[in-house]
Design an enzyme around this catalytic site. Structure first.
Site: not given
Ligand code: PGA
Length: 258
Positions: A63, A132, A134, A139
């Site tokens: 992404d 959440d 994702h 999302e």
């Molecule tokens: P993080 O984010 O590794 O900074 O916890 C994970 C994500 O949002 O996929």
């Protein structure tokens, strides 16, 4: 799903590193799907230290933020360059990330999918997980069959990622992300999660129903998923005893050793 619970993030990353390194040794022209965020940092550091041969490796990132140029400090182009690419002998032409500056996002997304396909598909997809649920930036309520496309971040993700930008209101609203359907085509999915903040999402992913409200739960339908957790991220799993039992009793040929 193989659930690997280790005492801390370092130990969990060590297992993940072994899995990636083994692939790169066995298949020097492997295609890797890569993730950003704080979670894979230890993995990238460990891979850099191993001085593997990346000359023929191809990478596709999950992404990118819409509207951030590659040189922006919070762009995922910048993240990948600083944390991995500039430290290994990967060829620039083999590196692919979604173009957050694209003027025609649907066209770009279709081309990105075609490039993955032309590369022979992704051998190993590294994944983090949002609080959440994702994966990538898919999302909650993302189509379980989704492909690379534009998404709008939830308020939760906006707030979670505000720490990187100084404040949540500086986080772009839109992103380009590989879809859940795209991720599911990777031959192996390697999900890492550390810390108590991820415990709920991990429990829902591993032991909850498959539902778009928790996008990572689609991984239950994937034939080869390894999930590397520290104790805190695993703390809400009801069947943790069983996952330990599986790991502790693996036949020799299934063990993770370099
Ligand atoms: P993080 O984010 O590794 O900074 O916890 C994970 C994500 O949002 O996929």
């Amino acid at each position: 799903m193989e659930i690997i619970i280790q005492p801390d993030a370092e130990a969990a990353t060590e297992v993940a590193t072994t899995i990636v390194a083994r692939l790169l040794r066995e298949k020097p022209d492997a295609v890797l799907g890569l993730a950003t965020g704080s979670t894979p940092l230890l993995l990238y550091r460990a891979l850099v230290r191993m001085k593997l041969d990346w000359r023929k490796v191809k990478t596709f990132n999950l992404d990118e933020y819409v509207g951030l140029p590659p040189a922006h400090e919070q762009s995922y182009h910048h993240f990948m360059w600083e944390n991995l690419f500039r430290h290994v002998n990967i060829s620039r032409k083999n590196i692919h990330l979604p173009d957050g500056m694209s003027r025609n996002i649907p066209k770009f997304c279709a081309e990105y999918e075609a490039l993955i396909c032309a590369a022979g598909g992704i051998d190993l997809q590294v994944l983090g997980i949002g609080t959440d649920g994702h994966i990538g930036f898919n999302e909650p309520t993302s189509s379980l069959a989704s492909r690379t496309r534009i998404k709008t971040l939830t308020r939760q993700t906006h707030e979670d990622n505000g720490r990187f930008f100084g404040s949540a209101d500086k986080v772009p609203h839109h992103v380009i992300t590989m879809g859940l359907g795209s991720i599911m085509e990777a031959r192996l999915c390697l999900l890492l999660a550390f810390g108590l903040k991820k415990a709920r999402a991990i429990a829902a992913t591993v032991e909850g129903p498959v539902a778009s409200i928790n996008p990572a739960s689609i991984l239950q339908m994937h034939p080869d998923v390894r999930i590397c957790l520290d104790r805190a991220a695993a703390s809400k799993l009801k069947r943790a005893d069983y996952y330990h039992r599986v790991y502790d009793n693996k036949p020799d040929w299934q063990q993770y050793q370099n």
